[in-house]
Enzyme design. Structure first.
Site, mmCIF file in Angstrom:
data_model
loop_
_atom_site.group_PDB
_atom_site.id
_atom_site.type_symbol
_atom_site.label_atom_id
_atom_site.label_comp_id
_atom_site.label_asym_id
_atom_site.label_seq_id
_atom_site.Cartn_x
_atom_site.Cartn_y
_atom_site.Cartn_z
ATOM 1 N N SER A 54 0.848 -1.183 0.000
ATOM 2 C CA SER A 54 0.000 0.000 0.000
ATOM 3 C C SER A 54 0.885 1.234 0.000
ATOM 4 O O SER A 54 2.037 1.190 0.459
ATOM 5 C CB SER A 54 -0.886 0.009 1.258
ATOM 6 O OG SER A 54 -1.533 1.258 1.428
ATOM 7 N N TYR A 69 -1.564 0.805 10.605
ATOM 8 C CA TYR A 69 -1.558 0.287 9.236
ATOM 9 C C TYR A 69 -0.277 0.687 8.517
ATOM 10 O O TYR A 69 0.295 -0.112 7.758
ATOM 11 C CB TYR A 69 -2.787 0.803 8.497
ATOM 12 C CG TYR A 69 -3.005 0.184 7.139
ATOM 13 C CD1 TYR A 69 -3.074 -1.193 6.976
ATOM 14 C CD2 TYR A 69 -3.170 0.986 6.007
ATOM 15 C CE1 TYR A 69 -3.291 -1.764 5.724
ATOM 16 C CE2 TYR A 69 -3.392 0.431 4.753
ATOM 17 C CZ TYR A 69 -3.450 -0.941 4.621
ATOM 18 O OH TYR A 69 -3.667 -1.496 3.373
#
Length: 268
Positions: free
Chosen positions: A151, A164
């Site tokens: 990501s 995250y």
């Protein structure tokens, strides 16, 4: 934990001696929805026999039937599930797409739910590492390719993203270390880092089913990426000539210049 018992997890794939020697084999983790499901479909269209792995067996069973693949109920945080996946795949694997992972919560550090952080680390880092380790012998035998779906959260911090950010940065380090460790060996190690991808479940899961909050992530964003955009990029990376390694490919919608810089249009 896995939602299925071992005898329910998967129809048995054809034994290796019954498979076409020309047919390439791929594994896609997290294949029950979103990027994983789109990637499984795209790879099948490209001629791969796809092992569709996910915790939700009913979903991957339906997907596998659609694309003539193999469904495997697999929670990547469960060592027994991953061992079963490796057994079903056998000794030859052309492509592993490490897609399973995800985000949970978006609270600032001072209010963080550390159990959610544990979940993200266990799936994105430890689970991905477990799958890669288990399937590496088959990848080496096939001179295959590993694609890590990370990501843009691995690149730059943002408010509420610490857990995250850390998990995806950790997964990125798996890819980079593995590439160094396999230097001289016939396996390519690649990374796809998507930015804003509007899928049916990612943000909904992140915000514990709060549909309004999940939808607000994309409010006013013209044309965010969709799962098929990322699947197409994965297929392109896998289709490069064997001597070409795409170390890292970042893919964002045009409206997103950076994690913190997103163009939004006014909505009624």
């Amino acid at each position: 934990m896995s939602e299925t018992t071992p005898d329910q997890r998967s129809p048995q794939p054809a034994p290796p001696e019954q498979r076409s020697p020309e047919q390439r084999v791929a594994v896609v983790t997290g294949a029950s929805s979103g990027i994983g499901a789109a990637t499984a479909r795209a790879l099948a269209a490209d001629g791969y026999r796809v092992f569709c792995a996910a915790r939700r067996f009913a979903r991957v069973h339906e997907l596998a039937a659609e694309i003539d693949g193999v469904a495997v109920g697999c929670d990547i945080t469960n060592a027994d599930d991953v061992a079963l996946l490796a057994d079903e795949v056998g000794g030859h694997l052309d492509l592993l797409v490490n897609n399973a992972g995800g985000a949970v919560g978006q609270e600032p550090l001072g209010e963080a739910d550390l159990e959610a952080w544990h979940t993200m680390y266990t799936t994105n880092v430890l689970g991905t590492g477990r799958v890669t380790k288990a399937l590496l012998p088959a990848l080496l035998a096939a001179e295959g390719t590993v694609v890590f779906v990370t990501s843009t959260a691995a690149e730059a911090a943002y408010e509420g993203g610490a857990g995250y950010n850390a998990a995806k940065a950790g997964e990125r380090m798996l890819a980079r270390a593995l590439r160094l460790e396999l230097c001289g060996q016939p396996v390519r190690v690649c990374e796809i880092a998507p930015g804003m991808v509007h899928t049916e479940e990612f943000s909904l899961t992140r915000f514990d089913g709060d549909a309004e909050r999940a939808d607000s992530v994309y409010t006013g964003v013209p044309d965010p990426l969709v799962a098929e955009d990322v699947a197409e990029a994965i297929c392109w990376v896998a289709a490069r000539p064997p001597h070409v390694n795409i170390d890292q490919l970042t893919i964002r919608p045009r409206a997103q210049a950076a994690n913190h810089k997103v163009h939004r249009i006014a909505t009624p």
